[in-house]
Design a protein around this motif. Structure first.
Motif, PDB file in Angstrom:
ATOM      1  N   UNK A  27     -10.312   7.237   3.969  1.00 30.16           N
ATOM      2  CA  UNK A  27     -10.440   8.539   3.320  1.00 30.16           C
ATOM      3  C   UNK A  27     -11.405   8.468   2.143  1.00 30.16           C
ATOM      4  N   UNK A  28     -11.340   7.390   1.379  1.00 31.25           N
ATOM      5  CA  UNK A  28     -12.271   7.211   0.260  1.00 31.25           C
ATOM      6  C   UNK A  28     -13.711   7.098   0.768  1.00 31.25           C
ATOM      7  N   UNK A  29     -13.913   6.345   1.847  1.00 29.08           N
ATOM      8  CA  UNK A  29     -15.252   6.206   2.422  1.00 29.08           C
ATOM      9  C   UNK A  29     -15.745   7.530   2.999  1.00 29.08           C
ATOM     10  N   UNK A  30     -14.851   8.271   3.656  1.00 31.71           N
ATOM     11  CA  UNK A  30     -15.241   9.561   4.209  1.00 31.71           C
ATOM     12  C   UNK A  30     -15.627  10.554   3.128  1.00 31.71           C
ATOM     13  N   UNK A  31     -14.865  10.601   2.046  1.00 29.63           N
ATOM     14  CA  UNK A  31     -15.169  11.501   0.932  1.00 29.63           C
ATOM     15  C   UNK A  31     -16.501  11.138   0.292  1.00 29.63           C
ATOM     16  N   UNK A  32     -16.751   9.851   0.111  1.00 33.61           N
ATOM     17  CA  UNK A  32     -18.032   9.408  -0.433  1.00 33.61           C
ATOM     18  C   UNK A  32     -19.163   9.746   0.535  1.00 33.61           C
ATOM     19  N   UNK A  59       4.984  14.522 -10.113  1.00 36.69           N
ATOM     20  CA  UNK A  59       3.870  13.791 -10.743  1.00 36.69           C
ATOM     21  C   UNK A  59       3.527  12.482 -10.047  1.00 36.69           C
ATOM     22  N   UNK A  60       4.503  11.823  -9.440  1.00 38.95           N
ATOM     23  CA  UNK A  60       4.232  10.552  -8.783  1.00 38.95           C
ATOM     24  C   UNK A  60       3.309  10.730  -7.577  1.00 38.95           C
ATOM     25  N   UNK A  61       3.287  11.920  -7.043  1.00 34.22           N
ATOM     26  CA  UNK A  61       2.423  12.181  -5.898  1.00 34.22           C
ATOM     27  C   UNK A  61       0.947  12.164  -6.244  1.00 34.22           C
ATOM     28  N   UNK A  62       0.624  12.246  -7.539  1.00 32.93           N
ATOM     29  CA  UNK A  62      -0.775  12.220  -7.957  1.00 32.93           C
ATOM     30  C   UNK A  62      -1.447  10.895  -7.614  1.00 32.93           C
ATOM     31  N   UNK A  63      -0.638   9.859  -7.438  1.00 33.46           N
ATOM     32  CA  UNK A  63      -1.213   8.567  -7.066  1.00 33.46           C
ATOM     33  C   UNK A  63      -1.993   8.664  -5.748  1.00 33.46           C
ATOM     34  N   UNK A  64      -1.615   9.605  -4.886  1.00 31.67           N
ATOM     35  CA  UNK A  64      -2.293   9.772  -3.599  1.00 31.67           C
ATOM     36  C   UNK A  64      -3.696  10.332  -3.745  1.00 31.67           C
ATOM     37  N   UNK A  65      -4.073  10.749  -4.952  1.00 29.35           N
ATOM     38  CA  UNK A  65      -5.406  11.299  -5.176  1.00 29.35           C
ATOM     39  C   UNK A  65      -6.428  10.228  -5.554  1.00 29.35           C
ATOM     40  N   UNK A  66      -6.009   8.967  -5.593  1.00 34.24           N
ATOM     41  CA  UNK A  66      -6.931   7.902  -6.005  1.00 34.24           C
ATOM     42  C   UNK A  66      -8.100   7.731  -5.039  1.00 34.24           C
ATOM     43  N   UNK A  67      -7.976   8.216  -3.813  1.00 40.71           N
ATOM     44  CA  UNK A  67      -9.072   8.083  -2.865  1.00 40.71           C
ATOM     45  C   UNK A  67     -10.319   8.839  -3.316  1.00 40.71           C
ATOM     46  N   UNK A  68     -10.151   9.787  -4.228  1.00 38.51           N
ATOM     47  CA  UNK A  68     -11.287  10.589  -4.693  1.00 38.51           C
ATOM     48  C   UNK A  68     -12.129   9.870  -5.747  1.00 38.51           C
ATOM     49  N   UNK A  69     -11.604   8.791  -6.335  1.00 36.60           N
ATOM     50  CA  UNK A  69     -12.265   8.152  -7.481  1.00 36.60           C
ATOM     51  C   UNK A  69     -13.691   7.687  -7.162  1.00 36.60           C
ATOM     52  N   UNK A  70     -13.939   6.920  -6.071  1.00 46.17           N
ATOM     53  CA  UNK A  70     -15.316   6.467  -5.816  1.00 46.17           C
ATOM     54  C   UNK A  70     -16.308   7.619  -5.705  1.00 46.17           C
ATOM     55  N   UNK A  71     -15.942   8.659  -4.951  1.00 44.67           N
ATOM     56  CA  UNK A  71     -16.865   9.784  -4.774  1.00 44.67           C
ATOM     57  C   UNK A  71     -17.077  10.541  -6.083  1.00 44.67           C
ATOM     58  N   UNK A  72     -16.023  10.725  -6.864  1.00 42.98           N
ATOM     59  CA  UNK A  72     -16.161  11.450  -8.127  1.00 42.98           C
ATOM     60  C   UNK A  72     -17.022  10.682  -9.118  1.00 42.98           C
TER      61      UNK A  72
END
Length: 242
Positions: A113-118, A146-159
């Motif tokens: 998912x991180x690679x796809x977003x990038x 709030x613990x579900x926010x951890x699932x958003x880490x895939x966005x970090x490389x692209x952002x």
């Protein structure tokens, strides 16, 4: 007129670079025009396949993927905006992968998912913005505390890459975005959909697609359709927001 400096590259880290890298890479094996044609063939096949994947993830009738062929020949392709056109299958497939990841998180899916977003960013910035908006809606619909926010880490490389590009592209002075009124946007909404060709060709094709889709809704359900996961409606909400 514009001078040459207006078209100088500001580094390799740019949206659209994925398309050019693919063409140049294939160009080492074949003429560049043939390489571009090959990419367009792959695009024409991958767009319906990406919709098929999204339908399977959402537990919907897979036969509806056939309708996506009607959208292969779209405005970006007609205008020669090949990076934007090629980004569309990746946007749809990555959105399906996001839904699958949120339903059943695994490290492998998170990395993909991180690679796809990038990859979406490296194909086209407007596609990145579109995917980001749709992905945010789907994510919020699945957020459980709030613990579900951890699932958003895939966005970090692209952002991070996007922020670096924006900071190196937009100068501190003279950047004034122009915002159209809602009435103007609504009045011009049809132009990008059915006003590309001269005459009534666009309107006739859109009517044909609409009638065909309406008839397909009356078809009996698929006998072996995949089971719809929880919160499958989140993808529909994202479509309405877009």
């Amino acid at each position: 007129g514009l001078n040459g400096s207006a078209h100088e590259a500001r580094g390799w880290l740019q949206p659209y670079v994925a398309h050019h890298a693919l063409v140049r890479g294939l160009g080492a094996l074949m003429p560049l025009d043939l390489a571009q044609r090959l990419l367009l063939v792959l695009y024409a096949l991958s767009l319906p396949l990406s919709f098929l994947y999204l339908l399977m993830v959402a537990g919907r009738d897979r036969r509806y993927a056939l309708f996506s062929f009607a959208f292969v020949y779209n405005a970006p392709l007609i205008f020669g905006l090949f990076p934007q056109a090629l980004s569309l299958p990746l946007v749809v497939a990555t959105l399906g992968l996001l839904k699958r990841y949120l339903d059943a998180p695994t490290l492998r899916r998170e990395v993909l998912l991180a690679l796809g977003t990038l990859g979406v960013f490296l194909f086209h910035f407007s596609a990145f913005f579109t995917f980001g908006l749709a992905a945010a809606v789907v994510f919020v619909c699945h957020l459980r505390g709030p613990r579900g926010l951890r699932r958003a880490l895939f966005t970090v490389p692209a952002l991070v890459v996007a922020l670096v590009w924006v900071s190196s592209t937009i100068e501190g002075e003279g950047f004034e975005p122009v915002w159209w009124s809602l009435q103007t946007n609504l009045a011009n909404f049809h132009l990008g959909l059915v006003d590309i060709y001269r005459g009534r060709v666009d309107e006739a094709l859109l009517l044909l697609v609409s009638v065909t889709a309406a008839v397909a809704l009356a078809l009996p359900p698929e006998k072996e359709a995949p089971r719809a996961p929880a919160r499958a409606w989140a993808l529909g909400v994202a479509g309405l927001v877009l």
